[in-house]
Design a protein around this motif. Sequence first.
Motif, mmCIF file in Angstrom:
data_model
loop_
_atom_site.group_PDB
_atom_site.id
_atom_site.type_symbol
_atom_site.label_atom_id
_atom_site.label_comp_id
_atom_site.label_asym_id
_atom_site.label_seq_id
_atom_site.Cartn_x
_atom_site.Cartn_y
_atom_site.Cartn_z
ATOM 1 N N UNK A 16 0.835 -1.208 0.000
ATOM 2 C CA UNK A 16 0.000 0.000 0.000
ATOM 3 C C UNK A 16 0.870 1.258 0.000
ATOM 4 N N UNK A 17 1.945 1.232 0.780
ATOM 5 C CA UNK A 17 2.857 2.370 0.832
ATOM 6 C C UNK A 17 3.483 2.614 -0.535
ATOM 7 N N UNK A 18 3.937 1.556 -1.186
ATOM 8 C CA UNK A 18 4.544 1.686 -2.509
ATOM 9 C C UNK A 18 3.520 2.189 -3.515
ATOM 10 N N UNK A 19 2.291 1.720 -3.420
ATOM 11 C CA UNK A 19 1.229 2.207 -4.308
ATOM 12 C C UNK A 19 1.004 3.701 -4.109
ATOM 13 N N UNK A 20 1.104 4.160 -2.868
ATOM 14 C CA UNK A 20 0.937 5.597 -2.617
ATOM 15 C C UNK A 20 2.076 6.387 -3.249
ATOM 16 N N UNK A 21 3.290 5.801 -3.276
ATOM 17 C CA UNK A 21 4.408 6.457 -3.960
ATOM 18 C C UNK A 21 4.110 6.586 -5.446
ATOM 19 N N UNK A 22 3.619 5.520 -6.031
ATOM 20 C CA UNK A 22 3.345 5.510 -7.470
ATOM 21 C C UNK A 22 2.264 6.530 -7.819
ATOM 22 N N UNK A 23 1.227 6.601 -7.021
ATOM 23 C CA UNK A 23 0.137 7.556 -7.271
ATOM 24 C C UNK A 23 0.573 8.995 -7.032
ATOM 25 N N UNK A 24 1.631 9.208 -6.277
ATOM 26 C CA UNK A 24 2.076 10.553 -5.932
ATOM 27 C C UNK A 24 2.638 11.311 -7.132
ATOM 28 N N UNK A 25 3.018 10.609 -8.175
ATOM 29 C CA UNK A 25 3.556 11.206 -9.404
ATOM 30 C C UNK A 25 4.675 12.195 -9.094
ATOM 31 N N UNK A 26 4.436 13.493 -9.327
ATOM 32 C CA UNK A 26 5.489 14.497 -9.151
ATOM 33 C C UNK A 26 5.944 14.629 -7.704
ATOM 34 N N UNK A 27 5.098 14.264 -6.770
ATOM 35 C CA UNK A 27 5.431 14.422 -5.352
ATOM 36 C C UNK A 27 6.051 13.168 -4.751
ATOM 37 N N UNK A 28 6.495 12.242 -5.597
ATOM 38 C CA UNK A 28 6.998 10.967 -5.095
ATOM 39 C C UNK A 28 8.204 11.155 -4.176
ATOM 40 N N UNK A 29 9.100 12.056 -4.518
ATOM 41 C CA UNK A 29 10.273 12.268 -3.676
ATOM 42 C C UNK A 29 9.861 12.737 -2.280
ATOM 43 N N UNK A 30 8.903 13.654 -2.225
ATOM 44 C CA UNK A 30 8.401 14.146 -0.938
ATOM 45 C C UNK A 30 7.760 13.015 -0.142
ATOM 46 N N UNK A 31 6.984 12.177 -0.805
ATOM 47 C CA UNK A 31 6.325 11.053 -0.126
ATOM 48 C C UNK A 31 7.351 10.079 0.436
ATOM 49 N N UNK A 32 8.407 9.820 -0.326
ATOM 50 C CA UNK A 32 9.450 8.904 0.144
ATOM 51 C C UNK A 32 10.166 9.498 1.353
ATOM 52 N N UNK A 33 10.465 10.794 1.300
ATOM 53 C CA UNK A 33 11.112 11.454 2.436
ATOM 54 C C UNK A 33 10.235 11.382 3.683
ATOM 55 N N UNK A 34 8.937 11.631 3.515
ATOM 56 C CA UNK A 34 8.009 11.559 4.647
ATOM 57 C C UNK A 34 7.976 10.149 5.233
ATOM 58 N N UNK A 35 7.943 9.136 4.359
ATOM 59 C CA UNK A 35 7.940 7.748 4.834
ATOM 60 C C UNK A 35 9.227 7.446 5.593
ATOM 61 N N UNK A 36 10.341 7.969 5.108
ATOM 62 C CA UNK A 36 11.612 7.775 5.800
ATOM 63 C C UNK A 36 11.606 8.410 7.172
ATOM 64 N N UNK A 37 11.051 9.607 7.265
ATOM 65 C CA UNK A 37 10.976 10.300 8.552
ATOM 66 C C UNK A 37 10.089 9.553 9.542
ATOM 67 N N UNK A 38 9.072 8.873 9.027
ATOM 68 C CA UNK A 38 8.171 8.095 9.893
ATOM 69 C C UNK A 38 8.715 6.697 10.182
ATOM 70 N N UNK A 39 9.873 6.386 9.608
ATOM 71 C CA UNK A 39 10.470 5.073 9.839
ATOM 72 C C UNK A 39 9.806 3.953 9.059
ATOM 73 N N UNK A 40 9.138 4.284 7.966
ATOM 74 C CA UNK A 40 8.407 3.283 7.196
ATOM 75 C C UNK A 40 9.232 2.644 6.078
ATOM 76 N N UNK A 41 10.429 3.141 5.828
ATOM 77 C CA UNK A 41 11.267 2.568 4.772
ATOM 78 C C UNK A 41 12.071 1.405 5.346
ATOM 79 N N UNK A 42 11.382 0.320 5.554
ATOM 80 C CA UNK A 42 11.984 -0.876 6.133
ATOM 81 C C UNK A 42 12.584 -1.758 5.046
#
Length: 68
Positions: A16-42
């Motif tokens: 689901x997290x990866x799907x949210x990255x894909x749907x984010x389109x231009x904002x994908x980098x921001x979404x990945x950074x946010x996930x990293x800050x939340x500790x979700x990039x396991x």
Amino acid sequence: MRLKGYPEEDVRSARKLISSFIRAAEEVEEKIEEAGERGELTELVLMVIWNRLDLARRDDEKDVIRSS
């Protein structure tokens, strides 16, 4: 196969997290950074990304073979 050792709910959440990255389109980098800050990039999330990339490469290869 790589994801078999992980609980199904964790795999579902990672997908689901990866799907949210894909749907984010231009904002994908921001979404990945946010996930990293939340500790979700396991490790599991990174494996799901790797699997999706692997599948995409295989699909591209099939398309190339079909068009030859």
